[in-house]
Design a protein around this motif. Structure first.
Motif, PDB file in Angstrom:
ATOM      1  N   LEU B  85       0.341  -1.178  -0.422  1.00  0.00           N
ATOM      2  CA  LEU B  85       0.145   0.371   0.117  1.00  0.00           C
ATOM      3  C   LEU B  85       0.612   1.223   0.343  1.00  0.00           C
ATOM      4  O   LEU B  85       1.348   1.278  -0.134  1.00  0.00           O
ATOM      5  CB  LEU B  85      -0.829   0.135   1.426  1.00  0.00           C
ATOM      6  N   GLN B  89      -2.336   5.332   1.750  1.00  0.00           N
ATOM      7  CA  GLN B  89      -3.662   4.336   2.475  1.00  0.00           C
ATOM      8  C   GLN B  89      -3.308   3.318   3.781  1.00  0.00           C
ATOM      9  O   GLN B  89      -3.988   3.302   4.127  1.00  0.00           O
ATOM     10  CB  GLN B  89      -3.710   3.453   0.919  1.00  0.00           C
ATOM     11  N   PHE B  92      -4.761   5.453   6.044  1.00  0.00           N
ATOM     12  CA  PHE B  92      -5.641   5.482   6.301  1.00  0.00           C
ATOM     13  C   PHE B  92      -6.623   4.544   6.854  1.00  0.00           C
ATOM     14  O   PHE B  92      -7.601   4.171   7.898  1.00  0.00           O
ATOM     15  CB  PHE B  92      -6.364   5.601   4.919  1.00  0.00           C
ATOM     16  N   VAL B  93      -5.872   2.762   6.612  1.00  0.00           N
ATOM     17  CA  VAL B  93      -6.107   1.509   6.835  1.00  0.00           C
ATOM     18  C   VAL B  93      -5.784   1.949   8.559  1.00  0.00           C
ATOM     19  O   VAL B  93      -6.413   1.916   9.579  1.00  0.00           O
ATOM     20  CB  VAL B  93      -5.409   0.823   6.717  1.00  0.00           C
ATOM     21  N   ASP B  94      -4.611   2.198   8.905  1.00  0.00           N
ATOM     22  CA  ASP B  94      -4.262   2.027  10.219  1.00  0.00           C
ATOM     23  C   ASP B  94      -5.252   3.239  11.895  1.00  0.00           C
ATOM     24  O   ASP B  94      -5.276   2.844  12.252  1.00  0.00           O
ATOM     25  CB  ASP B  94      -3.197   2.535  10.413  1.00  0.00           C
ATOM     26  N   PHE B  96      -8.100   4.402  10.701  1.00  0.00           N
ATOM     27  CA  PHE B  96      -9.959   3.620  10.329  1.00  0.00           C
ATOM     28  C   PHE B  96     -10.033   4.879   9.813  1.00  0.00           C
ATOM     29  O   PHE B  96     -11.437   4.944  10.125  1.00  0.00           O
ATOM     30  CB  PHE B  96     -10.512   3.833  12.156  1.00  0.00           C
ATOM     31  N   ALA B  98     -11.562   5.458   6.778  1.00  0.00           N
ATOM     32  CA  ALA B  98     -13.129   4.535   5.656  1.00  0.00           C
ATOM     33  C   ALA B  98     -14.053   4.045   6.630  1.00  0.00           C
ATOM     34  O   ALA B  98     -13.989   3.011   7.850  1.00  0.00           O
ATOM     35  CB  ALA B  98     -12.095   3.780   4.875  1.00  0.00           C
ATOM     36  N   GLN B  99     -15.166   3.778   6.820  1.00  0.00           N
ATOM     37  CA  GLN B  99     -16.146   3.577   6.760  1.00  0.00           C
ATOM     38  C   GLN B  99     -17.150   2.941   5.635  1.00  0.00           C
ATOM     39  O   GLN B  99     -16.388   1.764   5.327  1.00  0.00           O
ATOM     40  CB  GLN B  99     -17.250   4.999   7.531  1.00  0.00           C
ATOM     41  N   GLY B 101     -16.619   3.841   2.624  1.00  0.00           N
ATOM     42  CA  GLY B 101     -15.258   3.708   2.079  1.00  0.00           C
ATOM     43  C   GLY B 101     -15.825   4.781  -0.011  1.00  0.00           C
ATOM     44  O   GLY B 101     -14.590   4.705   0.012  1.00  0.00           O
ATOM     45  N   THR B 104     -13.717   7.315  -0.024  1.00  0.00           N
ATOM     46  CA  THR B 104     -11.990   7.012   0.201  1.00  0.00           C
ATOM     47  C   THR B 104     -10.950   6.946  -1.042  1.00  0.00           C
ATOM     48  O   THR B 104      -9.957   8.096  -0.398  1.00  0.00           O
ATOM     49  CB  THR B 104     -11.867   5.312   0.667  1.00  0.00           C
ATOM     50  N   PRO B 105     -11.734   6.417  -1.903  1.00  0.00           N
ATOM     51  CA  PRO B 105     -10.544   6.465  -3.423  1.00  0.00           C
ATOM     52  C   PRO B 105      -9.752   8.343  -3.422  1.00  0.00           C
ATOM     53  O   PRO B 105      -8.973   8.893  -3.343  1.00  0.00           O
ATOM     54  CB  PRO B 105     -11.325   6.257  -4.485  1.00  0.00           C
ATOM     55  N   VAL B 108      -7.867   9.464  -0.288  1.00  0.00           N
ATOM     56  CA  VAL B 108      -6.558   9.384  -0.899  1.00  0.00           C
ATOM     57  C   VAL B 108      -5.878  10.649  -2.267  1.00  0.00           C
ATOM     58  O   VAL B 108      -4.938  10.001  -1.596  1.00  0.00           O
ATOM     59  CB  VAL B 108      -6.784   7.443  -1.377  1.00  0.00           C
ATOM     60  N   LYS B 142     -10.805  11.035  11.233  1.00  0.00           N
ATOM     61  CA  LYS B 142     -10.297   9.629  11.190  1.00  0.00           C
ATOM     62  C   LYS B 142      -9.481   9.920  10.286  1.00  0.00           C
ATOM     63  O   LYS B 142      -8.082   9.392   9.944  1.00  0.00           O
ATOM     64  CB  LYS B 142     -10.735   8.528  11.809  1.00  0.00           C
TER      65      LYS B 142
END
Lengths: 776, 165
Positions: B85, B89, B92-94, B96, B98-99, B101, B104-105, B108, B142
């Motif tokens: 990633l 990205q 964003f994962v670490d 949280f 995105a819900q 999502g 999200t793109p 990012v 977040k």
């Protein structure tokens, strides 16, 4: 497959919860900030949502929508449209399947629809449709529409196959026409109590029509195989939706199958149930053409036909003693249902009626609510149906009452709060777990810590406000009618598939379910795959992902199945290893005994399938105490929410980071409700039906500093003590901000959103809306 | 009337017919099946259709498709891989971030562009950087947490904020 008789499972589940509530769960699954199981596809953009789905040989639909709010269609001629190259079918309204009559009831109502080989052709063909409409006098004000002599939008309580329609008896002689639903209730003697009260405070509040603004617009693909209708679309309440759609289209419930796209997108209630001018239109065109038909709402249609929160008008009269005891509350509400019902008018009214009694001791209470058809765009579900509006009115009013009595608003609330174990004033049994006192104490402590060192400059007005809110978990009264089942299958490779009725709408339910399985069985959460079982499955669940029931009820069923799976697995392993079940410990997919350490996959020779079940015998209330600090620019009236503290009782946080995410999202929707958003209309025509014109909150409108305090009251009936969160966290947000604005400027905005112009006028004791009226 | 455009899409040259008035988003989603570019509004407000045009953030619903002729378009598909990633990205994962999502793109890509053009920043700068993108689920907190933690990391690796290049 193992299956126990209904009833025994849920009692065992409750028992298990009690034990766990007393002993904090281990950190192997629940109670930890486990990463979302769906996160990789979302950050990489590989997730496929409803509007991304395409199917072979699909036709594209376009809908001719009314530009006039009220009329009768005399003729609709689709001949020229049908003759267009690329058009496969064009249907007038009366040719659509289902309960479509010749009446147009709101701007955006359906006149005709076209299916063509591509979308552009379909939209171009709409221009070829000729129609003739006789216009009728429209009615846009719900309080007018309900009275005698008002234009008729619908007969009272029309049979449009809405779920949960119930017989009503209207006792108010002034409520005559356009009645969607009606509730009246009383206990004690309100008139007497108001006569003898030391203070009687009366006030009106209005809440706006607002839109979910889900970013993924509505999109469905309808297709028929013989007599079986299949609709692929994002819906949260699939079983109910299949029944409603079947009834509306006059086909068997079993003949409707709804599936969700690979990745459903956000809902906030906006995708709970079907919509009149959406799925039925696509289904009709598909039946006519014999091909799959895709219908997508453009953004402006989201505002016209995607449903809004009910606009409401409240009148509250409260009696109190000199020392701040509530003696009576009289409430009247009129809710604007718009042109069509969504089956939730009654929920607006029942939540308006019941929620105050979950919070405060109100010995004398009188309530009357009516939801009314108008020629406005249709209202429907939106996170915190009715309770968001009602809490704004009540908590604003309580703030005024406290000021009248000369008490600190927080002290006044504490004085009148129901305590744990205390019966509600309507006799509906006691509050089991509340957590509200801890919400107040911890929330206030955090709020003071953040705000105390703040100084304000002389050219800004600073105000602080607090509001409480509560909402019950689940869909109903906790009478045991709402059940959920879940099936777990452990494969010989040690992975688990969980089949539930949940729909992962972004709230994180799939991750929560995998955490629960991981916790109970001792596998890593990544080894758990969560799937939706089809409504035709032998598993029971009537509601899916609505009413904040996913974690509480579906999670309860998964937990019940998890304990069964764990016990079966341990039995199998102890047999294989010839040891006592008590000597087997399974952690992270690995089996540990005194003698050996092996993986599950080395020991399991046959897969295991179990079914768990949970029953909503309770409807536990979740509470929140929210605190806001605002800064108002006296030169413009602009409101900046500087600080916000959301202290929320969630029972138990199965995933604390995702709980925070829910709370922060609730604050966004509440900030919008308080100061940003309103779908304005001029003669029923929405004036700001685009995201450029309709104000949604950006990071700039969000509080500069936002703190979430998670309170865990250990609800005995929920898995690990958890209860609902998504809905209950929204209602206190807007009144906390409204009360802070009142504190800052000395006058109250009773009709949010508190836009700069409304606040600017209110600072001078003037009413913007009276001086600059908006047509409606 | 149609026009032919040739441009680089996520590292590959594509030639495709379009119309003078066709939005880039429509061309990407419908002619090139680039469904990773999302569709949310037609007014440039929501930002779910964000792409990088010659490494600058644009909203593809407001960008006429013929404008990309001879240029380079990067979508989220060209940011990181499943195995590796991009740092944005990962954060964003670490965090949280995105819900549901759907947005999200766009976030990012907006963040990638922001880091490309920013040396030092604080949370307020990050807010301004993403205020052209809408998220309905997270309340942005977040997402801002994710971007804030990138400040610390990318200070050490300022030379290649685009990661995979």
């Amino acid at each position: 497959m193992t299956r126990e008789a209904p009833g025994t499972d849920s009692s065992r589940s409750i028992q298990a919860s009690r034990e766990t509530a007393e002993q904090p769960p281990s950190k192997r699954g629940v109670g930890t900030a486990t990463k979302r199981t769906d996160i990789a596809s979302k950050v990489r953009g590989t997730a496929i949502y409803g509007s991304d789905v395409s199917r072979p040989s699909t036709l594209h639909a376009a809908v001719l929508r009314a530009e006039t709010p009220h009329g009768t269609l005399r003729t609709v001629d689709t001949t020229a449209a049908t003759d267009c190259d690329g058009v496969v079918a064009a249907c007038s309204r009366s040719e659509l399947r289902g309960f479509f009559d010749d009446r147009i009831r709101h701007v955006g109502d359906v006149i005709a629809a076209v299916a063509a080989t591509d979308r552009e052709t379909a939209y171009r063909a709409l221009e070829e449709i000729e129609y003739d409409v006789i216009e009728h006098e429209p009615v846009f004000d719900a309080a007018t529409a309900v009275q005698a002599g008002a234009p008729i939008v619908h007969e009272n309580q029309p049979d449009l196959k809405q779920h949960r329609q119930h017989p009503i008896e209207v006792t108010n002689e002034e409520y005559v026409n356009n009645i969607d639903d009606y509730h009246a209730y009383q206990h004690g003697d309100v008139d007497e109590a108001l006569n003898t009260a030391d203070h009687v405070i009366e006030r009106s509040y209005t809440t706006p029509r607002v839109s979910h603004c889900n970013l993924d617009t509505h999109c469905c693909i309808a297709s028929w195989t013989d007599d079986q209708l299949h609709v692929e679309t994002t819906l949260g309440n699939i079983t109910q939706a299949q029944e409603e759609l079947g009834d509306f289209l006059e086909i068997d419930h079993d003949s409707v199958e709804i599936t969700v796209p690979p990745t459903p997108s956000s809902s906030f209630g906006g995708r709970s149930l079907p919509k009149f001018t959406f799925e039925p239109v696509a289904a009709s065109l598909s039946e006519r053409t014999g091909r799959p038909v895709r219908l997508e709402f453009p953004r402006d249609v989201e505002f016209l036909a995607g449903e809004t929160r009910h606009k409401t008008e409240w009148e509250l009269t409260m009696g109190v003693t000199d020392d701040g005891e509530i003696t009576a509350l009289q409430t009247s509400v009129i809710a604007d249902t718009g042109g069509y019902p969504n089956g939730v008018g009654h929920i607006v009214l029942s939540n308006g009626r019941d929620r105050p009694l979950d919070m405060y001791r109100i010995p004398n209470y009188e309530y009357e609510g009516v939801s009314v058809f108008t020629n406005n765009v249709p209202a429907g579900e939106y996170r915190g149906i009715g309770v968001t509006q009602g809490t704004f009115a009540l908590e604003s009013h309580i703030d005024e009452v406290a000021r009248t009595v000369g008490m600190d608003p927080l002290t006044f609330r504490s004085r009148n709060l129901l305590e744990e174990g205390e019966d509600r004033s309507n006799g509906r049994g006691p509050i089991d777990t509340s957590g509200v006192t801890e919400c107040l104490e911890r929330g206030q402590r955090t709020f003071e810590r953040i705000t105390d060192d703040r100084s304000s400059s002389s050219n800004e007005l600073v105000g602080r406000g607090v509001a409480l809110g509560t909402h019950t978990t689940g869909s109903g009264a906790g009478d045991g009618r709402d059940v959920s089942e879940a099936e777990l299958t452990m494969r010989t490779d040690g992975t688990v598939t969980a089949k539930t009725a949940g729909v992962e709408l972004g709230q994180g339910s799939d991750t929560v379910m995998s955490q629960i399985v991981a916790h109970e069985v001792g596998v890593p959460p990544e080894a758990v795959r969560v799937e939706r079982f089809p409504a035709s499955a032998a598993l029971d669940d009537s509601l899916g992902a609505v009413a904040s029931r996913s974690t509480y009820l579906i999670g309860g069923a998964v937990r019940d199945a998890g304990t069964q799976l764990s016990s079966t697995l341990v039995d199998r392993i102890s047999t294989a290893l010839d040891c006592s079940p008590a000597d087997v410990r399974i952690d992270d997919g690995t089996v540990h005994t005194d003698r050996s350490t092996v993986s599950i996959s080395d020991l399991l020779e046959e897969e295991i399938t179990v079914v768990g079940r949970a029953t909503a015998d309770d409807a536990p209330a979740s509470y929140g105490a929210h605190f806001a600090e605002v800064v108002v620019d006296p030169g413009t009236g602009h409101v900046d929410v500087r600080t916000f503290v959301a202290a929320q009782d969630v029972g138990f946080a199965i995933n604390p980071k995702m709980v925070e995410g829910q709370l922060e999202g609730a604050v966004l929707h509440g900030v919008e409700f308080a100061i940003c958003s309103e779908l304005r209309a001029d003669n029923g025509i929405p004036e700001n039906s685009s995201l450029a014109d309709y104000s949604v909150a950006s990071p700039v409108e969000m509080p500069n500093q936002l703190e979430c305090e998670i309170i865990e009251s250990a609800e005995r009936s929920g898995p690990y003590g958890a209860k609902g969160l998504g809905t209950p966290s929204l209602p206190p947000v807007a009144p906390a901000i409204g009360n802070a604005i009142r504190d800052a400027i000395g006058n109250r905005i009773t009709n949010p959103p508190a836009t700069a112009e409304r606040v600017f006028f209110a600072m001078a004791g003037r009413d913007f809306d009276e001086e600059v009226p908006v047509d409606e | 009337m149609t026009v032919t455009v040739t441009f680089e899409l996520d590292g590959e040259s594509v030639t495709v017919e379009t119309r003078p008035d066709q939005p880039l988003r429509e061309l990407l989603r419908e002619s090139l099946d680039a469904k990773q570019v999302k569709s949310g509004c037609e007014s440039g407000r929501c930002g779910v259709c964000t792409v990088l045009l010659d490494d600058t953030v644009v909203k593809s619903c407001l960008t006429p498709a013929p404008k990309v002729d001879g240029r380079r378009v990067r979508t989220i598909a060209d940011i990181g891989t499943d195995e590796d990633l991009h740092p944005v990205q990962t954060k964003f994962v670490d965090n949280f971030a995105a819900q549901c999502g759907y947005c999200t793109p766009g976030f990012v890509l907006a963040t990638v562009d922001f880091l490309e053009n920013t040396d030092e920043f604080d949370r307020e700068d990050a807010k301004k950087a993403i205020k052209g993108n809408v998220c309905r689920c997270t309340g942005y907190e977040k997402i801002l947490d994710a971007i804030e933690t990138l400040d610390e990391e990318t200070d050490a690796d300022r030379d290649s904020p685009l990661g995979t290049e």
